[in-house]
Design a protein around this motif. Structure first.
Motif: not given
Length: 409
Positions: A16-37
């Motif tokens: 809970v200390g004040r957050l200064r720097t964070v690492l994120l991953h913006r979703p991109a082509a890898e989500l387009k690879r998801l299929t019902p299979r």
């Protein structure tokens, strides 16, 4: 590429200390690879609308920036790291280590990856390489693969940056993910910490070849006290190894091993409990008073394990508090179960009494505000399809010491 770690701090001692720097991953082509299979194999409950998921993620990042948080992105850091030949060689070796390949296909895939520039290589390592995209493919293994298969699997789970690394004080734990579909995530994150100039000199305190530990199970309750969920994802052996590592490095004096029931909606400890203030947690009511904890401390070079106690009691004692305040997920049993499924208590504290939460969890957010917690609401209709909330999607790299925070009146 000339920047060095001398100009950057890396330290996280609490939730809970004040957050200064964070690492994120913006979703991109890898989500387009998801299929019902393949969605089950890749651990997504639904096929997300990628454009909307990106909009939601951008709004999440902007909400953090608007509160003074520096946002770093996995893809950008990875591209920078891959400018170094040693990093490229390691990344490609990790990608072709799959025993499915055989010698011939391994050589072909390695050659294909070597020919890519840093940007395209980073894209392929994250989005994957489909069978039909490898035009030079030939040989027995390639011909016997289904044309819909991936030669290099995509990594949609990289969205949840908390799982594959977590910071403990000024050291990073690059975790050992239990699910085979996600193990390359740790390899890529480890590559960033090993080769990007921003993290020069950073020493890892945990690494992927060790016993299974996942970052969603690791809660820094306060400086020196770590709670670790224990089950299928983070094994008892993993908790023991992590405890030995952090004690030896002087990063903590107490580890609480918290057994949790493994269900789809309770994969990690942070799916049932997160912190919103130095003495306050938001918890799923059915488990709030049934969770237990084994208190682990150092004892002459070995570990001392105390008898189990109720989690809330053990945590308060380790933190030096009379008790921990608890805010319930939901308002009644039905609402609680629904909002637990929708990551109602997977909050990300930006500072004491200031937390990011999905807007859809109306009752939980109302409970938080009634308890004096300011809620930054974000949309998560598509981001939540992988069963993860704001905490899961973020890896804090720098937080202020919570004891230095001015408490509101």
């Amino acid at each position: 590429m000339a920047e060095t770690s001398a100009t950057h701090e890396h330290a996280v001692t609490s939730e809970v200390g004040r957050l200064r720097t964070v690492l994120l991953h913006r979703p991109a082509a890898e989500l387009k690879r998801l299929t019902p299979r393949n969605s089950d194999k890749l651990l997504f409950d639904a096929i997300p609308w990628v454009g909307r998921a990106q909009e939601e993620h951008d709004a999440f990042a902007e909400a953090l920036r608007s509160r003074g948080v520096e946002v770093l992105y996995v893809t950008e850091l990875l591209q920078d790291a891959l400018e170094y030949e040693a990093a490229r060689e390691r990344a490609i070796a990790d990608a072709v280590a799959d025993l499915r390949f055989g010698d011939q296909l391994r050589r072909i895939v390695a050659g294909y990856l070597h020919d890519l520039d840093s940007e395209d290589l980073a894209h392929t390592l994250i989005a994957g390489l489909a069978h039909e995209e490898l035009k030079a493919g030939h040989g027995l293994v390639y011909r016997l693969m289904d044309r819909h298969d991936f030669i290099v699997d995509p990594l949609p789970g990289l969205l949840f940056t908390r799982d594959n690394s977590t910071w403990i004080k000024d050291r990073v734990a690059v975790t050992s993910l239990a699910m085979p579909a996600r193990r390359r995530e740790s390899a890529l994150t480890g590559l960033i910490y090993a080769f990007h100039p921003r993290f020069a000199g950073v020493e890892p305190v945990y690494s992927p070849e060790l016993e299974h530990v996942e970052g969603g199970d690791v809660l820094l309750l306060c400086p020196g006290v770590i709670a670790v969920g224990t089950g299928e994802r983070t094994t008892p052996a993993g908790v023991e190894r992590l405890a030995r590592k952090v004690f030896a490095a002087g990063l903590a004096h107490t580890v609480l091993a918290v057994p949790i029931e493994q269900r789809r909606a309770t994969m990690h400890l942070d799916t049932v409990c997160t912190m919103v203030d130095v003495d306050t947690v938001v918890m799923y009511p059915p488990v709030a008073h049934s969770l237990t904890a084994f208190t682990v401390t150092a004892d002459s070079g070995d570990l001392r394990v105390a008898e189990p106690r109720p989690f809330l009691e053990a945590a308060a004692a380790a933190m030096g508090l009379d008790r921990l305040k608890v805010i319930d997920t939901g308002l009644d049993p039905v609402t609680a179960e629904r909002e637990q499924w929708d990551d109602g208590n997977n909050t990300l504290a930006v500072a004491p009494r200031l937390a990011v939460a999905y807007e859809r969890n109306i009752e939980t957010n109302a409970q938080l505000e009634a308890a004096g917690i300011e809620v930054i609401r974000i949309s998560g209709s598509e981001l939540g399809s992988g069963r993860g909330g704001p905490r899961c999607m973020s890896c804090p790299i720098l937080r202020d010491d919570p004891s230095a925070e001015a408490r509101p009146a």
